[in-house]
Design an enzyme around this catalytic site. Sequence first.
Site, PDB file in Angstrom:
ATOM      1  N   GLY A  14       0.773  -1.240   0.000  1.00 23.70           N
ATOM      2  CA  GLY A  14       0.000   0.000   0.000  1.00 23.70           C
ATOM      3  C   GLY A  14       0.801   1.284   0.000  1.00 23.70           C
ATOM      4  CG  LEU A 100      -6.868 -10.491 -14.209  1.00 24.04           C
ATOM      5  CD1 LEU A 100      -6.895 -11.677 -15.167  1.00 24.04           C
ATOM      6  CD2 LEU A 100      -6.465  -9.214 -14.937  1.00 24.04           C
ATOM      7  CG  HIS A 117       1.164  -1.088 -15.650  1.00 25.19           C
ATOM      8  ND1 HIS A 117       0.904  -2.368 -15.196  1.00 25.19           N
ATOM      9  CD2 HIS A 117       2.123  -1.219 -16.603  1.00 25.19           C
ATOM     10  CE1 HIS A 117       1.671  -3.228 -15.854  1.00 25.19           C
ATOM     11  NE2 HIS A 117       2.414  -2.553 -16.712  1.00 25.19           N
ATOM     12  CD  GLU A 182       4.637   2.529  -9.250  1.00 24.48           C
ATOM     13  OE1 GLU A 182       3.623   2.223  -8.611  1.00 24.48           O
ATOM     14  OE2 GLU A 182       5.487   1.696  -9.606  1.00 24.48           O
TER      15      GLU A 182
HETATM   16  C1  GAR Z   1       3.182  -0.769  -7.567  1.00 28.24           C
HETATM   17  O1  GAR Z   1       4.457  -0.737  -8.148  1.00 28.24           O
HETATM   18  C2  GAR Z   1       2.105  -0.741  -8.636  1.00 28.24           C
HETATM   19  O2  GAR Z   1       2.436   0.052  -9.729  1.00 28.24           O
HETATM   20  C3  GAR Z   1       2.028  -2.190  -9.029  1.00 28.24           C
HETATM   21  O3  GAR Z   1       2.141  -2.896  -7.831  1.00 28.24           O
HETATM   22  C4  GAR Z   1       2.927  -2.131  -6.909  1.00 28.24           C
HETATM   23  C5  GAR Z   1       2.137  -1.998  -5.643  1.00 28.24           C
HETATM   24  O4  GAR Z   1       2.914  -1.409  -4.646  1.00 28.24           O
HETATM   25  N1  GAR Z   1       0.818  -2.497  -9.723  1.00 28.24           N
HETATM   26  C6  GAR Z   1       0.723  -3.405 -10.673  1.00 28.24           C
HETATM   27  O5  GAR Z   1       1.650  -4.099 -11.030  1.00 28.24           O
HETATM   28  C7  GAR Z   1      -0.656  -3.519 -11.285  1.00 28.24           C
HETATM   29  N2  GAR Z   1      -0.594  -4.274 -12.491  1.00 28.24           N
HETATM   30  P1  GAR Z   1       2.217  -0.665  -3.426  1.00 28.24           P
HETATM   31  O6  GAR Z   1       1.258  -1.683  -2.783  1.00 28.24           O
HETATM   32  O7  GAR Z   1       3.346  -0.333  -2.499  1.00 28.24           O
HETATM   33  O8  GAR Z   1       1.506   0.539  -3.937  1.00 28.24           O
END
Ligand code: GAR
Length: 224
Positions: A14, A100, A117, A182
């Site tokens: 998260g 999904l 992404h 991100e």
């Molecule tokens: C992030 O890098 C996000 O972009 C990716 O998962 C990670 C989650 O990290 N999402 C995907 O790959 C979706 N296809 P977080 O839980 O620390 O935000």
Amino acid sequence: MSRPRIAVLISGRGSNMMSLIEAAAAPGFPGEIACVISNRPEAHGLARAQAAGIPARAIDHTAFRDPSGKPDRAAFDAVLDATLEAEQIDLVCLAGFMRLLTPGFTRKWQGRMINIHPALLPSFKGLHTHERALAEGVKIHGCTVHFVTPEMDVGPIIMQAAVPVLEGDTPEALGARVLAQEHVIYPAALRLVCEGRARIEDNVVRVDEFELAGHALVVPPPAG
Ligand code: GAR
């Protein structure tokens, strides 16, 4: 949409969710994070959201099976949808939500659901994006915030950030460089969407002309 109510969907640690919660806590942010939902009860992000004062709950996807024992995606999505409706959610942010969604759910929320992404779409859809970027020898990698459509990792692009791929990069080092961006572009893109300034025209996101410089971000390589 007047100050939309936002649900953040997660599956794990998260960190993107926290970047959204922190941005939305700032005075004047044009949206309110109303709840966090994880498809995994053990997701660390649930405790982080609660610690930040955001109602957080799990809807365990493993509990949804058809009579033959196969995962029942439609049943999970129906409960997710009912939960979002009960919370009077206007906008859904997928933030590391690794499940999904069915086309029916996605179509219902189309235009009101965004995703982050960890790659410069349309390159490197799917999983293991940093490993694959290194294996392809790309020199620029990054991340994308986009509206969600029924096809996975496809949908009108709201904002992207590019980072350099450096000599000797590992997937972890490159992933950390991308993740830092991100956390910059997701809150910025969410703000645009909340303000109704990210309009979809012919499958492409348009923003007011003076904003154009604001939805692409290029992080230069270190000097020297
Ligand atoms: C992030 O890098 C996000 O972009 C990716 O998962 C990670 C989650 O990290 N999402 C995907 O790959 C979706 N296809 P977080 O839980 O620390 O935000």
